[in-house]
Each structure stands twice: as C-alpha cells, then as structure tokens.
Design a protein around this motif. Structure first.
Motif, PDB file in Angstrom:
ATOM      1  N   SER A   1      -8.978  -5.811   3.778  1.00 48.79           N
ATOM      2  CA  SER A   1      -8.472  -4.559   3.211  1.00 48.79           C
ATOM      3  C   SER A   1      -8.651  -4.549   1.692  1.00 48.79           C
ATOM      4  CB  SER A   1      -6.989  -4.391   3.527  1.00 48.79           C
ATOM      5  OG  SER A   1      -6.769  -4.375   4.914  1.00 48.79           O
TER       6      SER A   1
ATOM      7  N   GLN B   1      -0.977   5.905  -3.092  1.00 46.47           N
ATOM      8  CA  GLN B   1      -0.811   5.031  -1.932  1.00 46.47           C
ATOM      9  C   GLN B   1      -2.163   4.546  -1.429  1.00 46.47           C
ATOM     10  OE1 GLN B   1       1.616   7.691   0.540  1.00 46.47           O
ATOM     11  NE2 GLN B   1       3.268   6.196   0.336  1.00 46.47           N
ATOM     12  N   GLY B   2      -2.165   3.305  -0.933  1.00 45.63           N
ATOM     13  CA  GLY B   2      -3.383   2.702  -0.423  1.00 45.63           C
ATOM     14  C   GLY B   2      -3.498   2.805   1.085  1.00 45.63           C
ATOM     15  N   TRP B   3      -4.513   2.170   1.614  1.00 48.16           N
ATOM     16  CA  TRP B   3      -4.768   2.134   3.058  1.00 48.16           C
ATOM     17  C   TRP B   3      -5.164   0.702   3.426  1.00 48.16           C
ATOM     18  CZ3 TRP B   3      -9.684   0.758   4.669  1.00 48.16           C
ATOM     19  CH2 TRP B   3     -10.687   0.795   3.705  1.00 48.16           C
ATOM     20  N   TRP B   4      -5.169   0.418   4.710  1.00 52.67           N
ATOM     21  CA  TRP B   4      -5.452  -0.947   5.167  1.00 52.67           C
ATOM     22  C   TRP B   4      -6.365  -0.925   6.373  1.00 52.67           C
ATOM     23  CZ3 TRP B   4      -0.515   1.168   4.922  1.00 52.67           C
ATOM     24  CH2 TRP B   4      -0.025   1.682   6.118  1.00 52.67           C
TER      25      TRP B   4
ATOM     26  N   CYS C   1      -1.406  -6.041   4.091  1.00 45.81           N
ATOM     27  CA  CYS C   1      -2.735  -5.790   4.656  1.00 45.81           C
ATOM     28  C   CYS C   1      -3.587  -7.059   4.597  1.00 45.81           C
ATOM     29  CB  CYS C   1      -3.412  -4.616   3.954  1.00 45.81           C
ATOM     30  SG  CYS C   1      -3.505  -4.722   2.164  1.00 45.81           S
TER      31      CYS C   1
ATOM     32  N   GLY D   1      -6.548  -3.908  -0.692  1.00 44.31           N
ATOM     33  CA  GLY D   1      -5.432  -4.485  -1.441  1.00 44.31           C
ATOM     34  C   GLY D   1      -5.192  -5.962  -1.217  1.00 44.31           C
TER      35      GLY D   1
ATOM     36  N   HIS E   1      -2.980  -7.506   0.430  1.00 43.48           N
ATOM     37  CA  HIS E   1      -1.579  -7.738   0.080  1.00 43.48           C
ATOM     38  C   HIS E   1      -0.907  -8.869   0.844  1.00 43.48           C
ATOM     39  CE1 HIS E   1      -1.895  -3.519  -1.597  1.00 43.48           C
ATOM     40  NE2 HIS E   1      -1.582  -4.292  -2.625  1.00 43.48           N
TER      41      HIS E   1
ATOM     42  N   CYS F   1       0.844  -1.205   0.000  1.00 40.82           N
ATOM     43  CA  CYS F   1       0.000   0.000   0.000  1.00 40.82           C
ATOM     44  C   CYS F   1       0.877   1.251   0.000  1.00 40.82           C
ATOM     45  CB  CYS F   1      -0.922   0.020   1.216  1.00 40.82           C
ATOM     46  SG  CYS F   1      -2.296  -1.145   1.153  1.00 40.82           S
TER      47      CYS F   1
END
Length: 116
Positions: A45, A24-27, A41, A47, A49, A18
């Motif tokens: 979430s 940029q991403g968030w979790w 994450c 992503g 990930h 992220c």
C-alpha cells in the motif's frame, strides 16, 4: 506467542492511519497488530502503515486482516507464521469492503501506486 494480546479487538475496519490522514488515503490489504489491535495497511500500500506502526511501537507481530487469511508476520524477525492464537473478533475486514479500498478513495491507476 509473545507480543500477542488475544483479548484486544481491532481498532476499526480500515487502516487507522489512512483514515486519519488529510487527505484520507487508501490501502491494498490490511494488517492487524496482534498486540494492540491497530489496523494498518500492508507494505504494498502507498502508506505502509502496518510496518510503520511496528517500527514506531515495537509491536512486531501482525496478523492479516483479510478474509480467509490467518497468518502472522513478525516484522522484527521477518518470519511468516501460517497460524497463531485466535484473536478477538472480528477476524477480517467487512466482506462488503473492497480491496483495494475504500472504493471511493482508490485512484483509477491504483496499480501504479503499489510498492513492489
């Protein structure tokens, strides 16, 4: 426990994927690869990930990177272990770091973006 390297420190304090994304991403919650320390994450979430890392690398075991949680998840066998070996610190994200996070990237309607 096979697939665990207790000497490896976490890759950071947030989801590495992220943080590296553009934008940029968030979790929602964080997971730590027990073999290489990669922080990803959770599957709730956007992503997902941590499971993506497990699929891409074959590193099946992840530990929660949330305060007060010591459980491990085996992505290959889909088995939860209530505990496991002690890993190199830190054991969880910083207490001042919000969940979901990071706070400045979380949308107001964040609950609508979670995977169920």
């Amino acid at each position: 426990m096979q697939g665990v390297d207790p000497s490896v420190a976490p890759s950071g304090t947030g989801c590495a994927d992220c943080d590296a994304a553009d934008p940029q991403g968030w979790w929602f919650h964080l997971r730590r690869c027990a073999q290489c320390g990669h922080i990803g994450c959770c599957d709730s979430s956007p992503g997902q990930h941590a499971s993506g890392h497990a699929a891409a690398t074959g590193h099946r075991l992840a530990r929660s990177f949330e305060p007060g949680e010591e459980w491990f998840w085996d992505f290959g066998e889909e088995v939860l272990y209530e505990s496991g070996p002690e890993l190199a610190g830190p054991q969880h994200r910083p207490l001042a770091q919000a969940a979901p996070g990071p706070a400045d990237r979380v949308p107001a309607d964040w609950t609508q973006h979670l995977h169920r």
